[in-house]
Design an enzyme around this catalytic site. Structure first.
Site, mmCIF file in Angstrom:
data_model
loop_
_atom_site.group_PDB
_atom_site.id
_atom_site.type_symbol
_atom_site.label_atom_id
_atom_site.label_comp_id
_atom_site.label_asym_id
_atom_site.label_seq_id
_atom_site.Cartn_x
_atom_site.Cartn_y
_atom_site.Cartn_z
ATOM 1 N N HIS A 16 19.873 17.297 2.362
ATOM 2 C CA HIS A 16 20.311 18.325 3.309
ATOM 3 C C HIS A 16 21.479 19.116 2.724
ATOM 4 C CE1 HIS A 16 22.580 19.433 7.138
ATOM 5 N NE2 HIS A 16 21.425 20.068 7.262
ATOM 6 N N ARG A 17 21.278 20.415 2.501
ATOM 7 C CA ARG A 17 22.264 21.258 1.803
ATOM 8 C C ARG A 17 22.537 20.672 0.420
ATOM 9 N NH1 ARG A 17 26.494 22.003 6.961
ATOM 10 N NH2 ARG A 17 24.852 22.092 8.541
ATOM 11 N N GLU A 43 16.943 20.789 1.150
ATOM 12 C CA GLU A 43 16.993 21.816 2.183
ATOM 13 C C GLU A 43 18.188 22.696 1.847
ATOM 14 O OE1 GLU A 43 18.560 23.259 6.217
ATOM 15 O OE2 GLU A 43 19.557 22.178 4.613
ATOM 16 N N ASP A 45 20.265 26.632 3.074
ATOM 17 C CA ASP A 45 20.368 27.696 4.074
ATOM 18 C C ASP A 45 20.579 29.023 3.368
ATOM 19 O OD1 ASP A 45 20.632 25.801 6.431
ATOM 20 O OD2 ASP A 45 22.348 25.190 5.214
ATOM 21 N N HIS A 58 25.692 28.139 4.707
ATOM 22 C CA HIS A 58 25.254 27.741 6.050
ATOM 23 C C HIS A 58 25.820 28.597 7.178
ATOM 24 C CE1 HIS A 58 25.489 25.430 9.822
ATOM 25 N NE2 HIS A 58 24.284 25.014 9.486
ATOM 26 N N GLU A 113 15.753 27.351 4.543
ATOM 27 C CA GLU A 113 15.988 27.657 5.957
ATOM 28 C C GLU A 113 16.556 29.065 6.080
ATOM 29 O OE1 GLU A 113 18.644 25.133 8.248
ATOM 30 O OE2 GLU A 113 18.549 26.593 9.886
ATOM 31 N N LYS A 115 18.387 31.876 7.732
ATOM 32 C CA LYS A 115 19.470 31.953 8.734
ATOM 33 C C LYS A 115 19.783 33.410 9.045
ATOM 34 C CE LYS A 115 21.544 27.661 9.103
ATOM 35 N NZ LYS A 115 21.170 26.855 10.245
ATOM 36 N N ASP A 236 21.935 13.941 4.211
ATOM 37 C CA ASP A 236 22.984 14.363 3.284
ATOM 38 C C ASP A 236 23.013 13.530 2.004
ATOM 39 O OD1 ASP A 236 23.757 16.230 5.191
ATOM 40 O OD2 ASP A 236 25.309 14.946 6.049
#
Ligand code: G3P
Ligand code: MG
Length: 247
Positions: A16-17, A43, A45, A58, A113, A115, A236
């Protein structure tokens, strides 16, 4: 065939990130570390900055994750580049992340993702598709968004690239039930871990959807996600996910 759609014998491990538990979120350091930690993918953003490039960050502003201040959409790429995103890392562009992860020994999955909730008509979807096409990495990309209309635009722009709809347990019921889903063709649902039960996942699978869940960081949640039958676990720490799954 897109690698996100390959049959699996265990949940995919998605940083995640990036490996954001161990490196500054959404930086090349975090993404390269996720590769090193044995993740199946990451993943990230993405947003459009003032000069039109797709940047990886993000928040709507740079205030939390960098030493600067201001709205990402109001700053040029040159201005964003000058900021420290942690440990001397810079805010990367989507191009850089694609290049940095292209050399992995396996097809390294990218969950991009989109945004643009704060600026829903800024053309981000078209820009992102252009970047992915320029690199020819369609087979390792999955798009996702909290905004079903963004998912709809992505489906129109790039029907060959799979898409997921994001939502979480604290949303109002009408959003949680994803009532706009029929307008936004998608292969994946991305509910947060607070919604995950075996029954919930089974219901979505019966509708033909694969389920990726986030942000899954505790051992108990990782095990619950896995035993509930999800397709991917977004957390994470890819290391922690591997450890809990015994991989
Ligand atoms: O894509 C999963 C997760 O990243 C969605 O929430 O706020 O962390 O982007 P957020
Ligand atoms: Mg995200």
């Amino acid at each position: 065939m897109n690698h996100w759609l390959n049959p699996i014998d265990r949940p995919l491990i998605i940083g995640h990130r990036g490996a954001s538990a161990h490196a500054p979120e959404n930086t090349l350091a975090a993404f390269v570390l996720a590769v090193a930690q044995g993740a199946d993918g990451i993943e990230l953003d993405v947003m459009r900055c003032a000069t039109g490039e797709v940047v990886v960050i993000h928040d709507d502003t740079v205030n939390r994750t960098t030493d600067g201040e201001g709205r990402v959409r109001a700053l040029s790429l040159a201005a964003l580049r000058r900021l420290d995103a942690g440990n001397g890392e810079r805010i990367p562009t989507l191009d850089e992340v694609i290049i940095a992860t292209a050399g992995a020994s396996r097809p390294f999955l990218l969950n991009i993702e989109v945004k643009n909730d704060a600026a829903p008509f800024d053309g981000l979807e078209r820009l992102v598709v252009e970047v992915v096409r320029r690199h020819g990495c369609e087979d390792r990309v999955l798009f996702s968004s909290f905004n079903p209309l963004a998912v709809r635009r992505l489906a129109q722009l790039a029907p060959d690239i799979p898409r997921g709809i994001l939502y979480h347990h604290a949303m109002p019921a009408y959003l949680r039930e994803v009532w706009l889903a029929p307008l936004a063709p998608h292969e994946f649902r991305h509910p947060d871990i607070g919604l995950i039960t075996p029954e919930f996942v089974a219901r979505l699978k019966a509708q033909g959807k694969r389920v990726n869940t986030w942000t899954v960081n505790t051992r108990a949640d990782i095990v619950r996600a896995a035993t509930s039958g999800v397709h991917g676990i977004i957390g994470d720490s890819p290391l922690a996910i591997r450890d809990a799954l015994g991989i």
